[in-house]
Design a protein around this motif. Structure first.
Motif, mmCIF file in Angstrom:
data_model
loop_
_atom_site.group_PDB
_atom_site.id
_atom_site.type_symbol
_atom_site.label_atom_id
_atom_site.label_comp_id
_atom_site.label_asym_id
_atom_site.label_seq_id
_atom_site.Cartn_x
_atom_site.Cartn_y
_atom_site.Cartn_z
ATOM 1 N N PRO A 134 0.809 -1.215 0.000
ATOM 2 C CA PRO A 134 0.000 0.000 0.000
ATOM 3 C C PRO A 134 0.842 1.264 0.000
ATOM 4 N N VAL A 135 0.372 2.254 -0.712
ATOM 5 C CA VAL A 135 1.007 3.572 -0.681
ATOM 6 C C VAL A 135 0.528 4.259 0.586
ATOM 7 N N ARG A 136 1.483 4.667 1.434
ATOM 8 C CA ARG A 136 1.114 5.265 2.735
ATOM 9 C C ARG A 136 1.094 6.787 2.697
ATOM 10 N N VAL A 194 -7.299 4.097 -6.128
ATOM 11 C CA VAL A 194 -7.598 3.413 -4.860
ATOM 12 C C VAL A 194 -9.030 3.771 -4.446
ATOM 13 N N PRO A 195 -9.611 3.075 -3.474
ATOM 14 C CA PRO A 195 -10.964 3.436 -3.028
ATOM 15 C C PRO A 195 -11.002 4.861 -2.460
ATOM 16 N N PRO A 196 -12.204 5.449 -2.352
ATOM 17 C CA PRO A 196 -12.303 6.860 -1.947
ATOM 18 C C PRO A 196 -11.667 7.162 -0.593
ATOM 19 N N LEU A 242 -24.559 -8.060 -0.769
ATOM 20 C CA LEU A 242 -24.575 -9.409 -0.197
ATOM 21 C C LEU A 242 -24.460 -10.408 -1.342
ATOM 22 N N ASN A 243 -23.454 -11.255 -1.242
ATOM 23 C CA ASN A 243 -23.328 -12.373 -2.174
ATOM 24 C C ASN A 243 -23.644 -13.657 -1.427
ATOM 25 N N ALA A 244 -24.391 -14.536 -2.072
ATOM 26 C CA ALA A 244 -24.635 -15.854 -1.481
ATOM 27 C C ALA A 244 -24.197 -16.891 -2.503
ATOM 28 N N TRP A 263 -20.858 -10.943 3.123
ATOM 29 C CA TRP A 263 -21.182 -9.509 3.112
ATOM 30 C C TRP A 263 -19.967 -8.688 2.705
ATOM 31 N N GLU A 264 -20.177 -7.722 1.860
ATOM 32 C CA GLU A 264 -19.156 -6.703 1.600
ATOM 33 C C GLU A 264 -19.798 -5.399 2.062
ATOM 34 N N LYS A 265 -19.382 -4.940 3.259
ATOM 35 C CA LYS A 265 -20.140 -3.843 3.892
ATOM 36 C C LYS A 265 -20.032 -2.531 3.115
ATOM 37 N N ALA A 278 -8.607 7.846 -10.727
ATOM 38 C CA ALA A 278 -9.484 6.858 -11.367
ATOM 39 C C ALA A 278 -10.151 6.037 -10.268
ATOM 40 N N GLY A 279 -11.120 5.246 -10.673
ATOM 41 C CA GLY A 279 -11.872 4.421 -9.718
ATOM 42 C C GLY A 279 -13.349 4.550 -10.028
ATOM 43 N N ASP A 280 -14.103 3.498 -9.706
ATOM 44 C CA ASP A 280 -15.526 3.535 -10.060
ATOM 45 C C ASP A 280 -16.271 4.661 -9.357
ATOM 46 N N TRP A 281 -15.688 5.197 -8.278
ATOM 47 C CA TRP A 281 -16.347 6.242 -7.487
ATOM 48 C C TRP A 281 -16.050 7.643 -8.018
ATOM 49 N N ALA A 335 -21.418 2.360 -9.606
ATOM 50 C CA ALA A 335 -20.172 1.665 -9.229
ATOM 51 C C ALA A 335 -20.161 0.274 -9.848
ATOM 52 N N THR A 336 -19.577 0.188 -11.026
ATOM 53 C CA THR A 336 -19.530 -1.080 -11.759
ATOM 54 C C THR A 336 -18.149 -1.254 -12.365
ATOM 55 N N LEU A 337 -17.898 -2.459 -12.869
ATOM 56 C CA LEU A 337 -16.634 -2.707 -13.579
ATOM 57 C C LEU A 337 -16.522 -1.773 -14.777
ATOM 58 N N GLU A 338 -17.653 -1.572 -15.453
ATOM 59 C CA GLU A 338 -17.620 -0.698 -16.631
ATOM 60 C C GLU A 338 -17.234 0.731 -16.232
ATOM 61 N N GLY A 339 -17.803 1.185 -15.089
ATOM 62 C CA GLY A 339 -17.453 2.514 -14.595
ATOM 63 C C GLY A 339 -15.977 2.588 -14.246
ATOM 64 N N ALA A 340 -15.454 1.527 -13.615
ATOM 65 C CA ALA A 340 -14.038 1.514 -13.232
ATOM 66 C C ALA A 340 -13.156 1.603 -14.480
ATOM 67 N N ILE A 341 -13.498 0.829 -15.503
ATOM 68 C CA ILE A 341 -12.692 0.833 -16.734
ATOM 69 C C ILE A 341 -12.776 2.213 -17.396
HETATM 70 C C1 LIG Z 1 -19.461 -8.080 -3.741
HETATM 71 C C2 LIG Z 1 -19.341 -7.222 -4.978
HETATM 72 C C3 LIG Z 1 -19.968 -7.636 -6.145
HETATM 73 C C4 LIG Z 1 -19.870 -6.856 -7.311
HETATM 74 N N1 LIG Z 1 -20.467 -7.286 -8.460
HETATM 75 C C5 LIG Z 1 -20.320 -6.571 -9.605
HETATM 76 C C6 LIG Z 1 -20.874 -7.018 -10.824
HETATM 77 O O1 LIG Z 1 -21.509 -8.077 -10.893
HETATM 78 N N2 LIG Z 1 -20.695 -6.259 -11.940
HETATM 79 C C7 LIG Z 1 -19.999 -5.099 -11.902
HETATM 80 O O2 LIG Z 1 -19.848 -4.452 -12.948
HETATM 81 N N3 LIG Z 1 -19.454 -4.642 -10.754
HETATM 82 C C8 LIG Z 1 -19.608 -5.342 -9.604
HETATM 83 N N4 LIG Z 1 -19.058 -4.885 -8.430
HETATM 84 C C9 LIG Z 1 -18.382 -3.582 -8.452
HETATM 85 C C10 LIG Z 1 -16.954 -3.712 -8.991
HETATM 86 O O3 LIG Z 1 -16.278 -4.725 -8.273
HETATM 87 C C11 LIG Z 1 -16.262 -2.368 -8.760
HETATM 88 O O4 LIG Z 1 -17.012 -1.372 -9.445
HETATM 89 C C12 LIG Z 1 -14.836 -2.369 -9.305
HETATM 90 O O5 LIG Z 1 -14.061 -3.414 -8.775
HETATM 91 C C13 LIG Z 1 -14.181 -1.050 -8.927
HETATM 92 O O6 LIG Z 1 -12.874 -1.050 -9.445
HETATM 93 P P1 LIG Z 1 -11.853 0.041 -8.968
HETATM 94 O O7 LIG Z 1 -10.584 -0.215 -9.691
HETATM 95 O O8 LIG Z 1 -12.479 1.385 -9.022
HETATM 96 O O9 LIG Z 1 -11.652 -0.213 -7.389
HETATM 97 P P2 LIG Z 1 -11.188 -1.516 -6.611
HETATM 98 O O10 LIG Z 1 -11.501 -2.764 -7.372
HETATM 99 O O11 LIG Z 1 -11.754 -1.333 -5.228
HETATM 100 O O12 LIG Z 1 -9.593 -1.372 -6.568
HETATM 101 C C14 LIG Z 1 -8.944 -0.488 -5.710
HETATM 102 C C15 LIG Z 1 -7.616 -1.126 -5.329
HETATM 103 O O13 LIG Z 1 -6.846 -0.203 -4.555
HETATM 104 C C16 LIG Z 1 -6.126 -0.959 -3.615
HETATM 105 N N5 LIG Z 1 -5.678 -0.035 -2.546
HETATM 106 C C17 LIG Z 1 -6.381 0.450 -1.487
HETATM 107 N N6 LIG Z 1 -5.623 1.291 -0.764
HETATM 108 C C18 LIG Z 1 -4.410 1.335 -1.374
HETATM 109 C C19 LIG Z 1 -3.196 2.019 -1.091
HETATM 110 N N7 LIG Z 1 -3.086 2.853 -0.046
HETATM 111 N N8 LIG Z 1 -2.147 1.827 -1.931
HETATM 112 C C20 LIG Z 1 -2.242 0.993 -2.999
HETATM 113 N N9 LIG Z 1 -3.377 0.310 -3.320
HETATM 114 C C21 LIG Z 1 -4.431 0.489 -2.509
HETATM 115 C C22 LIG Z 1 -7.104 -2.008 -3.140
HETATM 116 O O14 LIG Z 1 -6.418 -3.092 -2.549
HETATM 117 C C23 LIG Z 1 -7.764 -2.385 -4.465
HETATM 118 O O15 LIG Z 1 -7.084 -3.446 -5.089
HETATM 119 C C24 LIG Z 1 -19.153 -5.640 -7.265
HETATM 120 C C25 LIG Z 1 -18.520 -5.238 -6.086
HETATM 121 C C26 LIG Z 1 -18.606 -6.014 -4.950
HETATM 122 C C27 LIG Z 1 -17.914 -5.552 -3.696
#
Ligand SMILES: Cc1cc2nc3c(=O)[nH]c(=O)nc-3n(C[C@H](O)[C@H](O)[C@H](O)COP(=O)(O)OP(=O)(O)OC[C@H]3O[C@@H](n4cnc5c(N)ncnc54)[C@H](O)[C@@H]3O)c2cc1C
Length: 240
Positions: A50-52, A84-86, A106-108, A183-185, A213-216, A223-229
Motif C-alpha cells: 500500500p502507498v502510505r 484506490v478506493p475513496p 450481499l453475495n450468497a 457480506w461486503e459492507k 481513477a476508480g468507479d467512485w 459503481a460497476t466494472l464498466e465505470g471503473a474501466i
Molecule cells: C461483492 C461485490 C460484487 C460486485 N459485483 C459486480 C458485478 O456483478 N458487476 C460489476 O460491474 N461490478 C460489480 N461490483 C463492483 C466492482 O467490483 C467495482 O465497481 C470495481 O471493482 C471497482 O474497481 P476500482 O478499480 O475502481 O476499485 P477496486 O476494485 O476497489 O480497486 C482499488 C484497489 O486499490 C487498492 N488499494 C487500497 N488502498 C491502497 C493504497 N493505499 N495503496 C495501494 N493500493 C491500494 C485495493 O487493494 C484495491 O485493489 C461488485 C462489487 C462487490 C464488492
C-alpha cells in the motif's frame, strides 16, 4: 445514473443491453490479460504494497511512500494515476472531496443437488419480486447478488437464508445443499444525489502530475466494472 445506464444500454438495442458474464472467471477475463499486457510493457508490479503517503514539491508529486518506509521516486516525466478506493484517496490527498457514504452488497453462494437442465435454465437470471436480485449459475453452483443490501443487514442469517432458499426453489425447482452468505459492507458508494455530487473528476487533484481513477470518480455511471474501466480511460485522456 439510471438514465445513463438506460441510454447507453437498453435504448441502444439488444447488443448494447446484453449482460456480459466472465466465461471462466473475472481473473481469466480481465486480470490475467491486464497483467500480461503490463509485463509486456516492462511494468514492475508490486502487490500488497500500500502507498502510505505522498511526497510533494509545490504542485507536483515527487515520491510515493510505501509500507516499509521506502520512497518510490516520481521522475519529472512520470505521470501518476491514483486508482484506490475513496477513503484511501482521501487519506493520501486530504483536500480531495470524495463520496463518504457506502452501500453493502450481499453475495450468497449455493450448491444445488444436481445441475439444472442447461437448455431450460439460463446461466444468468434476474429476479424482480424475490429477495435475491441476480442469479449466476455455473453447473450446480449459483452465485446470488443483492446490491444496496443494507436493508437486510439486521435480518438474522437464518431468515435471509430461508428467503434465498425460496428464490432458489422457484428458479431451479430444488433447495440448495449448501448456502454461504458473504457480506461486503462498503461495496459501492451510495448512489444518492448528495453523494454523487461529491464524485471528483479525473483532474480534481491540485497535483499537476496526478490523475484520479476508480468507479467512485465522476464517470456518470454507477459503481460497476464498466465505470471503473471508463474511469481509467478518462484519467489517461485527462492528460491531454
Ligand atoms: C461483492 C461485490 C460484487 C460486485 N459485483 C459486480 C458485478 O456483478 N458487476 C460489476 O460491474 N461490478 C460489480 N461490483 C463492483 C466492482 O467490483 C467495482 O465497481 C470495481 O471493482 C471497482 O474497481 P476500482 O478499480 O475502481 O476499485 P477496486 O476494485 O476497489 O480497486 C482499488 C484497489 O486499490 C487498492 N488499494 C487500497 N488502498 C491502497 C493504497 N493505499 N495503496 C495501494 N493500493 C491500494 C485495493 O487493494 C484495491 O485493489 C461488485 C462489487 C462487490 C464488492
Amino acid at each position: 445514473m439510471l438514465s445513463a445506464v438506460l441510454r447507453q444500454g437498453l435504448l441502444r438495442g439488444a447488443a448494447a443491453a446484453c449482460p456480459m458474464v466472465a466465461r471462466e472467471s473475472l481473473s481469466a477475463s480481465l486480470i490475467e490479460p491486464a497483467l500480461t499486457y503490463l509485463a509486456a510493457q516492462g511494468a514492475r508490479l508490486r502487490f500488497t504494497t500500500p502507498v502510505r503517503g505522498f511526497h510533494r514539491v509545490e504542485e507536483r508529486l515527487t515520491g510515493l511512500r510505501i509500507g516499509n518506509g521506502e520512497i518510490i521516486p516520481i521522475t519529472p516525466r512520470s505521470r501518476v494515476i491514483l486508482a484506490v478506493p475513496p477513503s484511501a484517496a482521501q487519506r493520501l490527498l486530504p483536500e480531495l472531496t470524495v463520496p463518504t457514504e457506502s452501500r453493502a452488497i450481499l453475495n450468497a453462494h449455493a450448491v444445488l443437488p444436481v445441475p439444472p437442465d442447461a437448455g431450460e435454465t439460463p446461466e444468468l437470471l434476474g429476479l424482480i419480486d424475490g429477495t435475491g436480485e441476480w442469479f449466476l449459475r455455473r453447473g450446480a453452483r449459483v452465485a446470488i447478488t443483492i446490491s444496496a443490501a443494507d436493508s437486510f443487514r439486521n435480518w438474522p442469517e437464518e431468515k435471509l437464508g430461508a428467503a434465498l432458499q425460496t428464490d432458489l426453489l422457484r428458479l431451479y425447482g430444488c433447495a440448495p445443499e449448501t448456502l454461504t452468505l458473504i457480506w461486503e459492507k462498503r461495496a459501492t458508494f451510495a448512489a444518492t444525489p448528495d453523494q454523487v455530487a461529491l464524485r471528483p473528476k479525473a483532474r480534481a487533484s491540485a497535483l499537476a502530475n496526478l490523475r484520479l481513477a476508480g468507479d467512485w470518480t465522476d464517470t456518470g455511471l454507477p459503481a460497476t466494472l464498466e465505470g471503473a474501466i471508463r474511469s481509467g480511460i478518462r484519467a489517461a485522456e485527462a492528460w491531454f
